[in-house]
Design a protein around this motif. Structure first.
Motif, PDB file in Angstrom:
ATOM      1  N   GLU A  89       0.100   6.335   7.866  1.00  0.00           N
ATOM      2  CA  GLU A  89       0.837   7.050   8.917  1.00  0.00           C
ATOM      3  C   GLU A  89       0.380   6.609  10.303  1.00  0.00           C
ATOM      4  O   GLU A  89       1.217   6.366  11.201  1.00  0.00           O
ATOM      5  N   GLU A  90      -0.931   6.496  10.504  1.00  0.00           N
ATOM      6  CA  GLU A  90      -1.461   6.105  11.808  1.00  0.00           C
ATOM      7  C   GLU A  90      -0.992   4.695  12.206  1.00  0.00           C
ATOM      8  O   GLU A  90      -0.599   4.452  13.350  1.00  0.00           O
ATOM      9  N   LEU A  91      -1.027   3.765  11.260  1.00  0.00           N
ATOM     10  CA  LEU A  91      -0.664   2.384  11.577  1.00  0.00           C
ATOM     11  C   LEU A  91       0.841   2.221  11.741  1.00  0.00           C
ATOM     12  O   LEU A  91       1.296   1.477  12.626  1.00  0.00           O
ATOM     13  N   GLU A  92       1.626   2.886  10.909  1.00  0.00           N
ATOM     14  CA  GLU A  92       3.082   2.769  11.051  1.00  0.00           C
ATOM     15  C   GLU A  92       3.556   3.398  12.361  1.00  0.00           C
ATOM     16  O   GLU A  92       4.498   2.896  12.998  1.00  0.00           O
ATOM     17  N   LYS A  93       2.914   4.471  12.761  1.00  0.00           N
ATOM     18  CA  LYS A  93       3.277   5.119  14.026  1.00  0.00           C
ATOM     19  C   LYS A  93       2.982   4.204  15.215  1.00  0.00           C
ATOM     20  O   LYS A  93       3.765   4.138  16.169  1.00  0.00           O
ATOM     21  N   ARG A  94       1.879   3.470  15.137  1.00  0.00           N
ATOM     22  CA  ARG A  94       1.482   2.624  16.264  1.00  0.00           C
ATOM     23  C   ARG A  94       2.252   1.299  16.291  1.00  0.00           C
ATOM     24  O   ARG A  94       2.633   0.823  17.375  1.00  0.00           O
ATOM     25  N   TYR A  95       2.485   0.696  15.114  1.00  0.00           N
ATOM     26  CA  TYR A  95       3.027  -0.666  15.097  1.00  0.00           C
ATOM     27  C   TYR A  95       4.475  -0.759  14.607  1.00  0.00           C
ATOM     28  O   TYR A  95       5.078  -1.833  14.703  1.00  0.00           O
ATOM     29  N   ASN A  96       5.017   0.317  14.064  1.00  0.00           N
ATOM     30  CA  ASN A  96       6.420   0.356  13.666  1.00  0.00           C
ATOM     31  C   ASN A  96       6.781  -0.753  12.674  1.00  0.00           C
ATOM     32  O   ASN A  96       7.858  -1.367  12.762  1.00  0.00           O
ATOM     33  N   VAL A  97       5.896  -1.033  11.744  1.00  0.00           N
ATOM     34  CA  VAL A  97       6.156  -1.950  10.626  1.00  0.00           C
ATOM     35  C   VAL A  97       5.666  -1.275   9.350  1.00  0.00           C
ATOM     36  O   VAL A  97       4.804  -0.392   9.402  1.00  0.00           O
ATOM     37  N   PRO A  98       6.205  -1.665   8.176  1.00  0.00           N
ATOM     38  CA  PRO A  98       5.721  -1.075   6.924  1.00  0.00           C
ATOM     39  C   PRO A  98       4.250  -1.374   6.692  1.00  0.00           C
ATOM     40  O   PRO A  98       3.784  -2.493   6.956  1.00  0.00           O
ATOM     41  N   VAL A  99       3.515  -0.389   6.177  1.00  0.00           N
ATOM     42  CA  VAL A  99       2.080  -0.523   5.924  1.00  0.00           C
ATOM     43  C   VAL A  99       1.780  -0.096   4.486  1.00  0.00           C
ATOM     44  O   VAL A  99       2.301   0.921   4.014  1.00  0.00           O
ATOM     45  N   SER A 100       0.947  -0.885   3.793  1.00  0.00           N
ATOM     46  CA  SER A 100       0.493  -0.535   2.451  1.00  0.00           C
ATOM     47  C   SER A 100      -1.028  -0.509   2.440  1.00  0.00           C
ATOM     48  O   SER A 100      -1.677  -1.363   3.073  1.00  0.00           O
ATOM     49  N   ILE A 101      -1.601   0.447   1.707  1.00  0.00           N
ATOM     50  CA  ILE A 101      -3.054   0.608   1.624  1.00  0.00           C
ATOM     51  C   ILE A 101      -3.472   0.588   0.169  1.00  0.00           C
ATOM     52  O   ILE A 101      -2.796   1.155  -0.690  1.00  0.00           O
ATOM     53  N   ASN A 102      -4.606  -0.049  -0.129  1.00  0.00           N
ATOM     54  CA  ASN A 102      -5.137  -0.029  -1.488  1.00  0.00           C
ATOM     55  C   ASN A 102      -6.646  -0.230  -1.432  1.00  0.00           C
ATOM     56  O   ASN A 102      -7.219  -0.527  -0.383  1.00  0.00           O
ATOM     57  N   ASN A 103      -7.271  -0.046  -2.573  1.00  0.00           N
ATOM     58  CA  ASN A 103      -8.707  -0.282  -2.710  1.00  0.00           C
ATOM     59  C   ASN A 103      -9.031  -1.756  -2.481  1.00  0.00           C
ATOM     60  O   ASN A 103      -8.261  -2.637  -2.857  1.00  0.00           O
ATOM     61  N   ASP A 104     -10.192  -2.038  -1.884  1.00  0.00           N
ATOM     62  CA  ASP A 104     -10.521  -3.424  -1.534  1.00  0.00           C
ATOM     63  C   ASP A 104     -10.696  -4.326  -2.748  1.00  0.00           C
ATOM     64  O   ASP A 104     -10.302  -5.499  -2.728  1.00  0.00           O
ATOM     65  N   ALA A 105     -11.262  -3.800  -3.834  1.00  0.00           N
ATOM     66  CA  ALA A 105     -11.418  -4.614  -5.041  1.00  0.00           C
ATOM     67  C   ALA A 105     -10.061  -4.952  -5.645  1.00  0.00           C
ATOM     68  O   ALA A 105      -9.861  -6.051  -6.182  1.00  0.00           O
ATOM     69  N   ASN A 106      -9.118  -4.020  -5.568  1.00  0.00           N
ATOM     70  CA  ASN A 106      -7.769  -4.302  -6.045  1.00  0.00           C
ATOM     71  C   ASN A 106      -7.124  -5.402  -5.210  1.00  0.00           C
ATOM     72  O   ASN A 106      -6.449  -6.290  -5.748  1.00  0.00           O
ATOM     73  N   CYS A 107      -7.316  -5.349  -3.889  1.00  0.00           N
ATOM     74  CA  CYS A 107      -6.759  -6.391  -3.017  1.00  0.00           C
ATOM     75  C   CYS A 107      -7.366  -7.751  -3.348  1.00  0.00           C
ATOM     76  O   CYS A 107      -6.650  -8.763  -3.422  1.00  0.00           O
ATOM     77  N   PHE A 108      -8.676  -7.791  -3.542  1.00  0.00           N
ATOM     78  CA  PHE A 108      -9.310  -9.054  -3.926  1.00  0.00           C
ATOM     79  C   PHE A 108      -8.698  -9.588  -5.216  1.00  0.00           C
ATOM     80  O   PHE A 108      -8.393 -10.778  -5.331  1.00  0.00           O
ATOM     81  N   THR A 109      -8.506  -8.717  -6.182  1.00  0.00           N
ATOM     82  CA  THR A 109      -7.997  -9.147  -7.487  1.00  0.00           C
ATOM     83  C   THR A 109      -6.572  -9.672  -7.386  1.00  0.00           C
ATOM     84  O   THR A 109      -6.233 -10.702  -7.984  1.00  0.00           O
ATOM     85  N   ILE A 110      -5.723  -8.993  -6.619  1.00  0.00           N
ATOM     86  CA  ILE A 110      -4.354  -9.474  -6.408  1.00  0.00           C
ATOM     87  C   ILE A 110      -4.381 -10.862  -5.769  1.00  0.00           C
ATOM     88  O   ILE A 110      -3.666 -11.779  -6.191  1.00  0.00           O
ATOM     89  N   GLY A 111      -5.216 -11.014  -4.730  1.00  0.00           N
ATOM     90  CA  GLY A 111      -5.299 -12.301  -4.049  1.00  0.00           C
ATOM     91  C   GLY A 111      -5.896 -13.395  -4.912  1.00  0.00           C
ATOM     92  O   GLY A 111      -5.420 -14.534  -4.912  1.00  0.00           O
TER      93      GLY A 111
END
Length: 273
Positions: A89-111
């Protein structure tokens, strides 16, 4: 273009990604543990402000329990003021673009799965070895979040009187007198104590891997994080013990184990959320 952000205990890594390829990356000091929520968010905003031009979406990996749908992070490791942060909510309000959040280990694994060219036809596991130890699980090309992005949190299992994370993370080295990087430097000079420390570390990692293989039966496991850079010093003991203790030898024969840059993989993974 997408902006991927990996928030860690010591650094915040940010990168611009196009079509799954990292175009540029930068690192910044992470949040001061004494700072308030408002101060930490201000620091994050100042980082993003320098990279937001031309960005269509933002993905963020945090060392935290995450409500993925609402983008709320809870009890973030190493950031005491982040008890409950409505980050999406904080980031979408400031930057007006879609934002997704996840756990850092999950992000590493996806990448890491993306960088390895994983074909999405089995189970791929990422393990980050650093201050803590994180585990992410990709099944058929999709991350398994669980109810709170904690599907891979096996390292809180008790082991030798402590959580397993202790034996596979930074604390194991600190309690033996030096940082992982210092032990790695000493091992490179042939220091006997450092080499033995890594040999024993490989022993403990094998026990972690036996749990991971029992739980998920993956076709590939990729390590990231600073300690993984010392893989040449612990891998032999790790693989030898894993072969000896795991009862289903055919599973181990088929298992592929690799290493990846955590910062690049986590940035790309966050951008792909």
């Amino acid at each position: 273009m997408k902006l991927g952000i990996d928030i860690g205990g010591t650094t915040v890594n940010v990168g611009v990604v196009r079509d799954g390829k990292l175009l540029s990356a930068s690192s910044y000091p992470s949040f001061d543990k004494e700072h308030t929520l408002e101060e930490t968010l201000g620091h994050l905003f100042s980082i993003i402000d320098g990279h937001i031009d031309g960005i269509d979406s933002i993905g963020v990996g945090v060392p935290s329990v995450v409500d993925v749908e609402k983008g709320i992070v809870y009890d973030t490791a190493n950031i005491p003021s982040w008890k409950e942060v409505h980050l999406k909510e904080e980031l979408e309000k400031r930057y007006n673009v879609p934002v997704s959040i996840n756990n850092d280990a999950n992000c590493f694994t996806i990448g890491a799965a993306h960088l390895c060219g994983d074909d999405g036809k089995g189970i791929f596991v990422g393990i980050t070895l650093g201050t803590g130890v994180g585990i992410g699980v990709v099944n058929e090309g999709k991350i398994i979040n669980g109810a709170n992005t904690g599907c891979g949190e096996l390292t809180w299992l008790p082991y030798n009187g402590r959580p397993l994370e202790y034996w596979c993370g930074k604390s194991y080295f600190l309690d033996r007198g030096a940082t992982p990087a210092e032990f790695c430097e000493r091992a490179g000079r042939g220091d006997g104590q450092a080499l033995e420390t890594f040999r024993q570390y490989g022993y403990y990692l094998a026990d972690l891997l036996s749990i991971v293989v029992s739980a998920y039966d993956p076709h590939m496991i990729v390590f990231g994080g600073g300690i993984s850079n010392a893989g040449r010093y612990f891998e032999s003991e790790m693989l030898s013990r894993l072969e000896n203790i795991f009862p289903f030898h055919e599973s181990i024969k088929k298992l592929k184990i690799g290493y990846s840059s955590q910062s690049d993989a986590a940035i790309i993974g966050a951008s792909l959320l």
